[in-house]
Design a protein around this motif. Structure first.
Motif, PDB file in Angstrom:
ATOM      1  N   GLN A   1       0.816  -1.215   0.000  1.00 33.22           N
ATOM      2  CA  GLN A   1       0.000   0.000   0.000  1.00 33.22           C
ATOM      3  C   GLN A   1       0.857   1.276   0.000  1.00 33.22           C
TER       4      GLN A   1
ATOM      5  N   ASP B   1      -0.915   4.437   1.619  1.00 31.29           N
ATOM      6  CA  ASP B   1      -2.285   4.794   1.290  1.00 31.29           C
ATOM      7  C   ASP B   1      -3.049   4.713   2.610  1.00 31.29           C
TER       8      ASP B   1
ATOM      9  N   ALA C   1      -6.060   5.506   3.507  1.00 32.60           N
ATOM     10  CA  ALA C   1      -7.410   4.932   3.468  1.00 32.60           C
ATOM     11  C   ALA C   1      -7.329   3.410   3.572  1.00 32.60           C
ATOM     12  N   ALA C   2      -6.392   2.821   2.844  1.00 32.68           N
ATOM     13  CA  ALA C   2      -6.202   1.372   2.908  1.00 32.68           C
ATOM     14  C   ALA C   2      -5.680   0.961   4.278  1.00 32.68           C
TER      15      ALA C   2
ATOM     16  N   LEU D   1      -6.170   2.453   7.182  1.00 32.27           N
ATOM     17  CA  LEU D   1      -7.251   2.548   8.165  1.00 32.27           C
ATOM     18  C   LEU D   1      -8.274   1.431   7.972  1.00 32.27           C
ATOM     19  N   ALA D   2      -8.570   1.086   6.728  1.00 29.31           N
ATOM     20  CA  ALA D   2      -9.497  -0.016   6.458  1.00 29.31           C
ATOM     21  C   ALA D   2      -8.924  -1.333   6.960  1.00 29.31           C
TER      22      ALA D   2
END
Length: 62
Positions: free
Chosen positions: A8, A20, A22-23, A25-26
């Motif tokens: 990522q 990344d 967002a990745a 945190l997901a």
């Protein structure tokens, strides 16, 4: 979790700029890591990772 973020990376030609988020945190959410812990720790760990990877790339490129 950190070991799973290798794919990522955000990269510009010749330099790593970070993960990344967002990745990241997901992924943390999927692993059940509290959001507060991720918000506190990920930026600090990311900064060290970026510094070290860029140093390694600089050394490899002479």
């Amino acid at each position: 979790m950190i070991g799973r973020l290798g794919g990522q990376l955000r990269i510009l030609p010749g330099t790593v700029i970070g993960w990344d988020m967002a990745a990241a945190l997901a992924l943390g959410d999927a692993l059940g890591i509290p959001p507060l812990a991720m918000a506190e720790l990920l930026p600090v760990i990311e900064a060290v990772m970026v510094t070290k990877l860029n140093e390694q790339m600089d050394q490899a490129n002479g």
